[in-house]
Write an enzyme that holds these catalytic residues in place. Structure first.
Site: not given
Length: 200
Positions: A74, A153, A180
């Site tokens: 996530d 995204g 990340h």
């Protein structure tokens, strides 16, 4: 007996509906000699302001179905001037207003500092007391215009610190060196190689 097969690691299931995420993670896992399997499950995503809570809970839900070593990921985009928004709600915000909507929210704002954060949760029969979490973060800023055709995204408006291009302007190999998600997945892969029993 084939000694190579004795030490061969099992495939780890990556539970995600995002094939772009899977492609990125697969490239990283391959560097460690690990294989990933794409698993798209219909799961009710937990509602929380914590990325860690969402990843941990989703991993447990997925394990109840697959019952094999798996991980979920996530991630969220946290913008300083918007008090961390959209954060854990990034996926929903993207599907609702998209990149144009985010740029509109940032119109006239000079402080464009932001951070992408990823949380990977590994779950297996050895981790049921609590999935193992791996965190990856990268600081950067929000560009004033969307740039690039790659990624997904909010990649077209996120410029990581130290370079002048957005994530969407980078190749998968370039993005996987500093994103990340790559940091979290690399931490996962390193852990698995040192703790093979976790995924056996």
């Amino acid at each position: 007996m084939n000694r190579h097969r004795v030490h061969e690691l099992p495939t780890i299931h990556f539970v995600t509906g995002n094939k772009a995420k899977f492609r990125e993670a697969t490239r990283i896992a391959k560097e460690f000699g690990l294989r990933l399997s794409f698993e798209d499950l219909e799961l009710d995503e937990p509602q929380s302001d914590s990325i860690e809570y969402v990843a941990r809970t989703t991993a447990l839900l997925a394990f109840q179905i697959i019952k094999q070593p798996l991980f979920v990921e996530d991630a969220g985009l946290f913008i300083d001037s918007l008090h961390g928004f959209p954060g854990v709600y990034s996926s929903y915000v993207y599907s609702s207003i998209g990149v144009p909507g985010l740029l509109k929210l940032m119109s006239g704002i000079s402080d464009r500092r932001a951070m992408f954060k990823s949380c990977v949760a590994l779950c297996s029969s050895s981790t049921l007391s609590g999935p193992k979490l791996f965190i990856g973060e990268v600081e950067g800023s929000i560009s004033k215009l969307a740039k690039g055709e790659g990624g997904f995204g909010f990649d077209p408006v996120f410029v990581p610190s130290g370079i002048s291009r957005t994530f969407a302007q980078l190749s998968i190999m370039e993005k996987n060196r500093l994103s990340h998600r790559s940091r979290a997945v690399r931490a996962l892969c390193s852990f698995v190689l040192k703790n093979r029993r976790i995924v056996e």
